[in-house]
Scaffold this motif. Sequence first.
Motif, short mmCIF file in Angstrom:
data_model
loop_
_atom_site.label_atom_id
_atom_site.label_comp_id
_atom_site.label_asym_id
_atom_site.label_seq_id
_atom_site.Cartn_x
_atom_site.Cartn_y
_atom_site.Cartn_z
N ARG A 17 0.86 -1.19 0.00
CA ARG A 17 0.00 0.00 0.00
C ARG A 17 0.90 1.24 0.00
O ARG A 17 2.09 1.15 0.30
N GLN A 94 0.01 -7.50 8.28
CA GLN A 94 0.00 -6.83 9.58
C GLN A 94 -1.19 -5.86 9.63
O GLN A 94 -1.77 -5.54 8.59
N THR A 95 -1.53 -5.45 10.79
CA THR A 95 -2.66 -4.54 10.92
C THR A 95 -2.37 -3.24 10.14
O THR A 95 -1.22 -2.82 10.05
N ALA A 96 -3.42 -2.74 9.56
CA ALA A 96 -3.35 -1.50 8.77
C ALA A 96 -2.50 -1.63 7.50
O ALA A 96 -2.06 -0.62 6.95
N SER A 97 -2.30 -2.87 7.05
CA SER A 97 -1.48 -3.04 5.83
C SER A 97 -2.36 -2.99 4.57
O SER A 97 -1.83 -2.95 3.46
N HIS A 101 -9.06 -3.00 2.86
CA HIS A 101 -9.07 -2.16 1.65
C HIS A 101 -9.07 -3.06 0.40
O HIS A 101 -9.81 -2.81 -0.54
N ASN A 207 -4.41 1.54 13.70
CA ASN A 207 -5.50 1.63 12.73
C ASN A 207 -6.75 2.01 13.50
O ASN A 207 -7.19 1.28 14.39
N LYS A 209 -9.75 1.89 12.75
CA LYS A 209 -10.87 0.94 12.64
C LYS A 209 -10.30 -0.45 12.41
O LYS A 209 -10.52 -1.07 11.38
N SER A 210 -9.57 -0.90 13.39
CA SER A 210 -8.90 -2.19 13.22
C SER A 210 -9.88 -3.35 13.43
O SER A 210 -10.70 -3.32 14.34
N ALA A 242 -8.00 -10.76 10.65
CA ALA A 242 -7.60 -9.66 11.53
C ALA A 242 -6.09 -9.52 11.40
O ALA A 242 -5.39 -10.49 11.11
N HIS A 736 -16.35 -1.39 6.36
CA HIS A 736 -15.77 -1.80 7.64
C HIS A 736 -16.81 -2.40 8.55
O HIS A 736 -17.55 -1.72 9.18
N1 LIG Z 1 -3.61 0.09 -1.54
C1 LIG Z 1 -4.08 1.09 -0.80
N2 LIG Z 1 -4.29 2.29 -1.37
C2 LIG Z 1 -4.75 3.29 -0.65
N3 LIG Z 1 -5.04 3.21 0.67
C3 LIG Z 1 -4.87 2.06 1.30
C4 LIG Z 1 -4.39 0.95 0.59
N4 LIG Z 1 -4.31 -0.10 1.47
C5 LIG Z 1 -4.73 0.35 2.63
N5 LIG Z 1 -5.07 1.64 2.57
C6 LIG Z 1 -5.56 2.44 3.65
O1 LIG Z 1 -4.83 2.09 4.83
C7 LIG Z 1 -5.68 2.04 5.95
C8 LIG Z 1 -5.63 0.69 6.65
O2 LIG Z 1 -6.09 -0.24 5.74
P1 LIG Z 1 -7.03 -1.45 6.16
O3 LIG Z 1 -8.04 -1.06 7.14
O4 LIG Z 1 -7.47 -2.09 4.92
O5 LIG Z 1 -5.95 -2.36 6.88
P2 LIG Z 1 -6.19 -3.78 7.54
O6 LIG Z 1 -5.00 -4.55 7.13
O7 LIG Z 1 -7.48 -4.32 7.15
O8 LIG Z 1 -6.12 -3.47 9.07
P3 LIG Z 1 -6.71 -4.32 10.27
O9 LIG Z 1 -6.03 -5.60 10.24
O10 LIG Z 1 -6.32 -3.54 11.45
O11 LIG Z 1 -8.17 -4.40 10.06
C9 LIG Z 1 -7.07 2.37 5.45
O12 LIG Z 1 -7.35 3.72 5.68
C10 LIG Z 1 -6.99 2.09 3.96
O13 LIG Z 1 -7.89 2.93 3.23
#
Ligand SMILES: Nc1ncnc2c1ncn2[C@@H]1O[C@H](COP(=O)(O)OP(=O)(O)OP(=O)(O)O)[C@@H](O)[C@H]1O
Length: 736
Positions: A17, A94-97, A101, A207, A209-210, A242, A736
């Motif tokens: 990302r 990992q979280t927020a990776s 999305h 994050n 909204k994890s 998660a 979400h």
């Molecule tokens: N490829 C991408 N392009 C643009 N923004 C992104 C991209 N990937 C992730 N993001 C942004 O990064 C943030 C974290 O992404 P996301 O919630 O999908 O992570 P996650 O891996 O699902 O986290 P968690 O495990 O904590 O739920 C979000 O705001 C998302 O919009």
Amino acid sequence: MSKSSQSGNIKVFCRFRPLNPHEKLTSDLIKLEHDSNISVTVFPQTEHSIPLTFTYDYIFTSESTQEDVFTIAAKPIIEDVIQGFNGTIFAYGQTASGKTHTMTGHDIFDPYTMGIVPRMISKVFDSIESADENVEFAVKVSYCELYLEKINDLVEVDKKALKIRQDRSKGVYIANLSEHYVASDFDVFELLRVGTENRQVSCNKMNTKSSRSHTLFSLTITQNNALDLSARVGRLYLVDLAGSERVSKTNAEGQRLKELKTINKSLNTLGQVINQLTDGKASHVPYRDSKLTRILQDSLGGNSKTAIIITCSPALSNESETISTLRFGFRAKSIKNKPKVNRELTMAELKLKLAKIEEELRKKAIKISTLEQALSQNEVTLPIDTTILTEHTDESDDLKNTDTDDFFAELEDARNKLTTLVDENFKYKTSSIELKSNLDQMNDNNINQTALISVLEMKIVNMETAIYNKVELTSKLSIEKDVLTTKLEEVQNKKLELERIYNEKLVESNDLKFQVKMHVGDDEISSEPVDLIEQLKNKLMSEQQKYKKNQTEMQGLQIRLNQALQELTRDKRNEEKELLNREIQARNEKIKFLEDELETITENHRSVKKILSEDEETLKQRTDELERTLDELTNMYKQLLAKQSSVNIEKQLNIRKITRLNEKIKLLEDELKTKREQLMTAEVEANRFLDDMASQSIFNRIKVPIKGGGGKGVRASMANRLSIRPNRAYASMVSH
Ligand SMILES: Nc1ncnc2c1ncn2[C@@H]1O[C@H](COP(=O)(O)OP(=O)(O)OP(=O)(O)O)[C@@H](O)[C@H]1O
């Protein structure tokens, strides 16, 4: 269900990302190079670290779009699901990776930001729309989460702590999980929205909204073809995991800490499962160590077409987590699955299969006769009742369906085994014959040697007798010599005695002569003394004659003695004796040599006998073994014949069934023709009824048939309703 399997590796895609606004201010980028769209090299910033290169099926950069991800990673899977395969897509990172999305997207109604899930759902219904109108589809969905190792239904929220079950037809499944028939993508989105609302989400430091739970969205597509009566079932799992995160990075405590530990534990187990699956040597895969891996059992190392999307942060502050995610994906790439189409056979396919079975039966009969020949060549007689091949009875309805492929595989296997055994048997027989002929030859040699030895022994006995005779003769001669020596001694003593007497008489005679001279002179000697002298002379004369005679006798004896001695000491005798001795010695040596030879031969004979007895033992064992195996094979052969007979019976039954079925089909087709027109009118009414139903409730527990191609009416009417697009707040709630 029919089989159509093909093995293939799990597909692994990697997605980086972009840096988020916070990272842009606080962190540098990880140093990495995209070598190609399948390979990336990371240059870790840690001291003494070496560059790490990873390859995947495709690498999406921070510039890659949602459309790219769907087209490359997800579209092939949904196409396979429509064909009747099971498919799984899950995001790991990992979280927020960027997992959510990637899977759901920021706005499920925004064609640009929508993720894999909404795109897949649209694709399913697009495919149904363009499908053959003779194919009827039924789509059902379920949505659940795995939170703190408990499975909760996200649609019917009162269904909590659900159990995982497994059976042959369904594979691994969640018991009592609500399943909802859907008629359009709108229904699915609405269901997703409700489920997402119910999902466990909390704020964390990384994050806002994890996701605190893993979610599993499943979509099952059943298709029935009205023309060929075939059926297919494809199931799609979309898993949003998660995120893993370090306890130290989140400052979590209490419930958050518990959640974090449970998530990390299940993700660790997922890592272990992947390690075991790719190890090659591992005997146990710990699927049961966590509910997550248990649910994903068919997707990892099972019968599913699976794609894993690993999501990575490009921020240097997340370098170690990104490397660990890259390693996870790299390892998962080598997992092999065996996907198969879940489908039932059509009538034409059944007919084809029957024809194939008939052909195979024909081949099998040829194979059996070949086997029989092979067996008879090896003198194995089988108590086969050949009538069994053609025999069939109506009482055989209970007979199980025999898989002819398995049967032929078994038959082929048995045939190969038999051929190997026959070859081995032949080899053993040949070597046994060779050994026996060697043994015979050695026995012959032995007999010849024994005959030679006995001849030599005879010769030795003869020579010994001759030697004995010679020795006896020698001792006789020696005795004779002793006698002659004694006689010679006696003669010599006699001679000495006579010489002594002669000397005495000579002295006496000289004395007398002197006395006469002294006494009478030469003329005055009286007649009396003359007589006396005369007497004495005569006596002397006779004594002299006696002496001469004795001397002659003695000389004769001496000559005889000399002759005897000469005879004894004669060279010729000595030479003969010498020769004899030498001959005896030579014969003795020969005897010794022959004895040695005999001993060697006896020893050889003994060892050969030993080897042969050992070989005979092995041969006997082997023959026993072969006989046992042949017995087994005979039994197997009998079983195969019995099976063949049951296949024959089954074939007859199938032919009858097919004839009956054909008749039934004919009847049904006629009936169908008349009913089709009635159905056309009924369909219009049904569509109206479905519209009404959908307006009342979108979660349908009753099967909603969707016509391929013909389903346009339903979807079109839904689309009309969807023309009022959900507002932004609603859409982001879905994501979400
Ligand atoms: N490829 C991408 N392009 C643009 N923004 C992104 C991209 N990937 C992730 N993001 C942004 O990064 C943030 C974290 O992404 P996301 O919630 O999908 O992570 P996650 O891996 O699902 O986290 P968690 O495990 O904590 O739920 C979000 O705001 C998302 O919009």
